[in-house]
Design a protein around this motif. Structure first.
Motif, PDB file in Angstrom:
ATOM      1  N   LEU A 147       0.822  -1.207   0.000  1.00  0.00           N
ATOM      2  CA  LEU A 147       0.000   0.000   0.000  1.00  0.00           C
ATOM      3  C   LEU A 147       0.859   1.261   0.000  1.00  0.00           C
ATOM      4  N   SER A 148       1.901   1.292   0.812  1.00  0.00           N
ATOM      5  CA  SER A 148       2.755   2.489   0.802  1.00  0.00           C
ATOM      6  C   SER A 148       3.480   2.611  -0.535  1.00  0.00           C
ATOM      7  N   ALA A 149       3.800   1.487  -1.163  1.00  0.00           N
ATOM      8  CA  ALA A 149       4.407   1.535  -2.498  1.00  0.00           C
ATOM      9  C   ALA A 149       3.435   2.139  -3.504  1.00  0.00           C
ATOM     10  N   LEU A 150       2.163   1.755  -3.415  1.00  0.00           N
ATOM     11  CA  LEU A 150       1.158   2.348  -4.316  1.00  0.00           C
ATOM     12  C   LEU A 150       0.994   3.841  -4.069  1.00  0.00           C
ATOM     13  N   TRP A 151       0.902   4.222  -2.809  1.00  0.00           N
ATOM     14  CA  TRP A 151       0.760   5.661  -2.506  1.00  0.00           C
ATOM     15  C   TRP A 151       1.960   6.437  -3.056  1.00  0.00           C
ATOM     16  N   ALA A 152       3.141   5.849  -3.005  1.00  0.00           N
ATOM     17  CA  ALA A 152       4.348   6.527  -3.500  1.00  0.00           C
ATOM     18  C   ALA A 152       4.299   6.759  -5.007  1.00  0.00           C
ATOM     19  N   VAL A 153       3.551   5.945  -5.733  1.00  0.00           N
ATOM     20  CA  VAL A 153       3.433   6.113  -7.185  1.00  0.00           C
ATOM     21  C   VAL A 153       2.868   7.488  -7.519  1.00  0.00           C
ATOM     22  N   THR A 154       2.001   8.002  -6.686  1.00  0.00           N
ATOM     23  CA  THR A 154       1.343   9.281  -6.992  1.00  0.00           C
ATOM     24  C   THR A 154       2.152  10.502  -6.558  1.00  0.00           C
ATOM     25  N   GLU A 155       3.191  10.312  -5.763  1.00  0.00           N
ATOM     26  CA  GLU A 155       3.940  11.459  -5.234  1.00  0.00           C
ATOM     27  C   GLU A 155       4.503  12.380  -6.312  1.00  0.00           C
ATOM     28  N   PRO A 156       5.112  11.876  -7.385  1.00  0.00           N
ATOM     29  CA  PRO A 156       5.679  12.801  -8.377  1.00  0.00           C
ATOM     30  C   PRO A 156       4.673  13.292  -9.430  1.00  0.00           C
ATOM     31  N   LEU A 157       3.443  12.824  -9.390  1.00  0.00           N
ATOM     32  CA  LEU A 157       2.478  13.193 -10.428  1.00  0.00           C
ATOM     33  C   LEU A 157       2.073  14.658 -10.321  1.00  0.00           C
ATOM     34  N   ASP A 158       1.945  15.298 -11.473  1.00  0.00           N
ATOM     35  CA  ASP A 158       1.437  16.663 -11.520  1.00  0.00           C
ATOM     36  C   ASP A 158      -0.079  16.603 -11.609  1.00  0.00           C
ATOM     37  N   GLY A 159      -0.741  17.519 -10.967  1.00  0.00           N
ATOM     38  CA  GLY A 159      -2.189  17.572 -11.049  1.00  0.00           C
ATOM     39  C   GLY A 159      -2.852  16.707  -9.989  1.00  0.00           C
ATOM     40  N   GLU A 160      -4.161  16.750 -10.026  1.00  0.00           N
ATOM     41  CA  GLU A 160      -4.940  16.017  -9.040  1.00  0.00           C
ATOM     42  C   GLU A 160      -5.140  14.575  -9.480  1.00  0.00           C
ATOM     43  N   TYR A 161      -5.333  13.724  -8.527  1.00  0.00           N
ATOM     44  CA  TYR A 161      -5.573  12.314  -8.796  1.00  0.00           C
ATOM     45  C   TYR A 161      -6.528  11.787  -7.734  1.00  0.00           C
ATOM     46  N   GLN A 162      -7.134  10.660  -8.032  1.00  0.00           N
ATOM     47  CA  GLN A 162      -7.992   9.991  -7.057  1.00  0.00           C
ATOM     48  C   GLN A 162      -7.888   8.487  -7.253  1.00  0.00           C
ATOM     49  N   TRP A 163      -7.580   7.781  -6.178  1.00  0.00           N
ATOM     50  CA  TRP A 163      -7.609   6.329  -6.211  1.00  0.00           C
ATOM     51  C   TRP A 163      -9.069   5.903  -6.142  1.00  0.00           C
ATOM     52  N   THR A 164      -9.486   5.052  -7.049  1.00  0.00           N
ATOM     53  CA  THR A 164     -10.839   4.504  -7.019  1.00  0.00           C
ATOM     54  C   THR A 164     -10.731   2.989  -7.075  1.00  0.00           C
ATOM     55  N   TRP A 165     -11.777   2.310  -6.673  1.00  0.00           N
ATOM     56  CA  TRP A 165     -11.749   0.856  -6.648  1.00  0.00           C
ATOM     57  C   TRP A 165     -13.149   0.301  -6.800  1.00  0.00           C
ATOM     58  N   ASP A 166     -13.188  -0.985  -7.082  1.00  0.00           N
ATOM     59  CA  ASP A 166     -14.438  -1.727  -7.187  1.00  0.00           C
ATOM     60  C   ASP A 166     -14.244  -3.022  -6.413  1.00  0.00           C
ATOM     61  N   THR A 167     -15.003  -3.172  -5.345  1.00  0.00           N
ATOM     62  CA  THR A 167     -14.901  -4.377  -4.523  1.00  0.00           C
ATOM     63  C   THR A 167     -16.152  -5.247  -4.640  1.00  0.00           C
ATOM     64  N   THR A 168     -16.930  -5.035  -5.701  1.00  0.00           N
ATOM     65  CA  THR A 168     -18.156  -5.829  -5.880  1.00  0.00           C
ATOM     66  C   THR A 168     -17.874  -7.172  -6.524  1.00  0.00           C
ATOM     67  N   THR A 169     -16.710  -7.326  -7.145  1.00  0.00           N
ATOM     68  CA  THR A 169     -16.314  -8.610  -7.744  1.00  0.00           C
ATOM     69  C   THR A 169     -14.887  -8.903  -7.304  1.00  0.00           C
ATOM     70  N   THR A 170     -14.501 -10.169  -7.425  1.00  0.00           N
ATOM     71  CA  THR A 170     -13.136 -10.531  -7.089  1.00  0.00           C
ATOM     72  C   THR A 170     -12.428 -11.042  -8.341  1.00  0.00           C
ATOM     73  N   PRO A 171     -11.131 -10.800  -8.523  1.00  0.00           N
ATOM     74  CA  PRO A 171     -10.354  -9.955  -7.613  1.00  0.00           C
ATOM     75  C   PRO A 171     -10.856  -8.506  -7.651  1.00  0.00           C
ATOM     76  N   TRP A 172     -10.583  -7.805  -6.574  1.00  0.00           N
ATOM     77  CA  TRP A 172     -10.993  -6.402  -6.504  1.00  0.00           C
ATOM     78  C   TRP A 172     -10.162  -5.597  -7.492  1.00  0.00           C
ATOM     79  N   THR A 173     -10.711  -4.533  -8.001  1.00  0.00           N
ATOM     80  CA  THR A 173     -10.040  -3.735  -9.028  1.00  0.00           C
ATOM     81  C   THR A 173      -9.733  -2.347  -8.506  1.00  0.00           C
TER      82      THR A 173
END
Length: 173
Positions: A147-173
């Motif tokens: 999870l911290s590795a994923l959060w680090a992916v967004t650190e250098p990005l310019d502009g706004e971002y939002q993590w979204t997900w779908d947990t209604t099916t597996t595997p989760w997306t």
């Protein structure tokens, strides 16, 4: 109502007597939730740590959470048990990128970096859906949870971002 699932995502209980249901949704963060049951409800035995709880707000599905170990509380009069939960995104805290990992850079877009991180799950619960960024930054990780590795992916990005997900099916997306 709340539905409880085991680690294999098999439905094991409907918590019809759940009350005091609360949740907090924070952008780009792990959501939290809680609920209570009467202590004499026979379904309290199904609310074991790390089981999954699908929480609803009326008829609307809030999302899927897991019951947090050691944060279950019994009321002073012993009549109520309250369970704390964290969003299933927290399952990514369970796995570590052991040792040193370098990924990304020229020719490797953001989505490929995310896919690499998700490929390191010991139990593949998550998969990459759509990634709207195609930056080619290089990332270095050493003994980091996924999870911290994923959060680090967004650190250098310019502009706004939002993590979204779908947990209604597996595997989760």
């Amino acid at each position: 109502m709340i539905k409880v699932y085991n680690q294999s995502m098999q439905l094991i209980a409907y918590l019809e007597n759940a009350f005091g249901i609360g949740y907090e949704e924070r952008n780009n963060s792990i959501w939290t939730a809680s609920f209570s049951l009467p202590a004499d409800d026979h379904k309290t035995s199904e609310c074991q740590p790390l089981r999954f709880a699908e929480i609803f707000d009326g008829d609307e599905r809030v999302d899927l959470f897991r019951i947090v170990p050691k944060q279950t509380q019994r009321s002073m009069d012993g009549k109520t048990i309250t369970y704390s939960c964290e969003h299933v995104l927290a399952t990514l805290l369970d796995d570590i990128l052991f040792q040193y990992h370098q990924i990304g850079g020229a020719g490797i877009p953001t989505g490929d970096v995310i896919a690499y991180i998700l490929s390191k799950q010991s139990m593949p619960r998550w998969q990459l859906g759509t990634c709207d960024f195609s930056a080619e930054y290089a990332y270095n990780y050493e003994n980091a949870n996924l999870l911290s590795a994923l959060w680090a992916v967004t650190e250098p990005l310019d502009g706004e971002y939002q993590w979204t997900w779908d947990t209604t099916t597996t595997p989760w997306t």
